[in-house]
Design a protein around this motif. Structure first.
Motif, PDB file in Angstrom:
ATOM      1  N   VAL A 156       0.844  -1.185   0.000  1.00 51.01           N
ATOM      2  CA  VAL A 156       0.000   0.000   0.000  1.00 51.01           C
ATOM      3  C   VAL A 156       0.886   1.244   0.000  1.00 51.01           C
ATOM      4  N   TYR A 157       0.291   2.358  -0.339  1.00 51.79           N
ATOM      5  CA  TYR A 157       1.009   3.630  -0.338  1.00 51.79           C
ATOM      6  C   TYR A 157       0.444   4.507   0.760  1.00 51.79           C
ATOM      7  N   VAL A 158       1.337   5.104   1.522  1.00 52.26           N
ATOM      8  CA  VAL A 158       0.921   5.994   2.601  1.00 52.26           C
ATOM      9  C   VAL A 158       1.473   7.383   2.345  1.00 52.26           C
ATOM     10  N   VAL A 159       0.704   8.366   2.733  1.00 56.39           N
ATOM     11  CA  VAL A 159       1.122   9.755   2.624  1.00 56.39           C
ATOM     12  C   VAL A 159       0.771  10.461   3.924  1.00 56.39           C
ATOM     13  N   PRO A 160       1.493  11.526   4.255  1.00 48.71           N
ATOM     14  CA  PRO A 160       1.091  12.315   5.416  1.00 48.71           C
ATOM     15  C   PRO A 160      -0.274  12.952   5.156  1.00 48.71           C
ATOM     16  N   LEU A 161      -1.075  13.076   6.192  1.00 53.86           N
ATOM     17  CA  LEU A 161      -2.404  13.668   6.030  1.00 53.86           C
ATOM     18  C   LEU A 161      -2.335  15.083   5.467  1.00 53.86           C
ATOM     19  N   ASN A 162      -1.272  15.828   5.785  1.00 53.09           N
ATOM     20  CA  ASN A 162      -1.193  17.198   5.289  1.00 53.09           C
ATOM     21  C   ASN A 162      -0.891  17.260   3.793  1.00 53.09           C
ATOM     22  N   ALA A 163      -0.626  16.142   3.144  1.00 49.86           N
ATOM     23  CA  ALA A 163      -0.438  16.122   1.692  1.00 49.86           C
ATOM     24  C   ALA A 163      -1.776  16.049   0.967  1.00 49.86           C
ATOM     25  N   ILE A 164      -2.818  15.606   1.655  1.00 53.72           N
ATOM     26  CA  ILE A 164      -4.117  15.404   1.022  1.00 53.72           C
ATOM     27  C   ILE A 164      -4.892  16.711   0.998  1.00 53.72           C
ATOM     28  N   GLN A 165      -5.295  17.099  -0.206  1.00 56.28           N
ATOM     29  CA  GLN A 165      -6.082  18.315  -0.415  1.00 56.28           C
ATOM     30  C   GLN A 165      -7.520  17.901  -0.725  1.00 56.28           C
ATOM     31  N   LYS A 166      -8.453  18.740  -0.349  1.00 55.31           N
ATOM     32  CA  LYS A 166      -9.860  18.435  -0.599  1.00 55.31           C
ATOM     33  C   LYS A 166     -10.391  19.375  -1.669  1.00 55.31           C
ATOM     34  N   GLY A 167     -10.869  18.781  -2.768  1.00 54.16           N
ATOM     35  CA  GLY A 167     -11.509  19.547  -3.824  1.00 54.16           C
ATOM     36  C   GLY A 167     -13.010  19.566  -3.602  1.00 54.16           C
ATOM     37  N   GLU A 172       6.892   8.139  -6.076  1.00 49.40           N
ATOM     38  CA  GLU A 172       6.392   9.467  -6.422  1.00 49.40           C
ATOM     39  C   GLU A 172       6.498  10.403  -5.219  1.00 49.40           C
ATOM     40  N   LYS A 173       6.783  11.663  -5.512  1.00 48.58           N
ATOM     41  CA  LYS A 173       6.910  12.675  -4.470  1.00 48.58           C
ATOM     42  C   LYS A 173       5.609  13.452  -4.377  1.00 48.58           C
ATOM     43  N   VAL A 174       5.138  13.649  -3.140  1.00 45.30           N
ATOM     44  CA  VAL A 174       3.929  14.437  -2.926  1.00 45.30           C
ATOM     45  C   VAL A 174       4.277  15.694  -2.138  1.00 45.30           C
ATOM     46  N   VAL A 175       3.523  16.744  -2.370  1.00 47.49           N
ATOM     47  CA  VAL A 175       3.732  18.022  -1.686  1.00 47.49           C
ATOM     48  C   VAL A 175       3.058  17.966  -0.324  1.00 47.49           C
ATOM     49  N   THR A 176       3.800  18.349   0.721  1.00 46.87           N
ATOM     50  CA  THR A 176       3.237  18.358   2.069  1.00 46.87           C
ATOM     51  C   THR A 176       3.129  19.764   2.647  1.00 46.87           C
TER      52      THR A 176
END
Length: 97
Positions: A22-33, A72-76
């Motif tokens: 699975v892939y995990v990301v910090p919650l602050n990387a997730i944006q809400k549209g 892949e790199k995500v913006v935090t």
């Protein structure tokens, strides 16, 4: 039927699933549209793009998501300033920042 009374204790064992591949990301990387959730992805040439994702599980400050690829790199931080195809500079925070 067994019942507990005030002051009684019970030992409980809880087994959580082990999630694999699975892939995990910090919650602050997730944006809400308006209709979806997304992350900003940084490509190899340091440009930003939007990737729609779905949160599958959340634990503390991380989320298991779909629709990402390994490495892949995500913006935090600073996502509010981004737009598609914008050039970005990657900065890594140090422990004391």
């Amino acid at each position: 039927m067994a019942r507990l009374w005030s002051g009684e204790f019970v030992n409980v064992k809880v087994h959580f699933d082990t999630l694999k591949d699975v892939y995990v990301v910090p919650l602050n990387a997730i944006q809400k549209g308006q209709d979806n959730e997304f992350v900003w992805i940084i490509s190899d040439n340091n440009t930003a793009s939007i990737r729609n994702i779905h949160q599958k599980y959340v634990y503390k400050e991380i989320a298991v998501v779909d629709n990402l690829n390994e490495g892949e790199k995500v913006v935090t931080d600073g996502a509010i300033k981004l737009r598609p195809n914008a050039k970005v500079e990657i900065r890594v925070k140090k422990n004391n920042e």
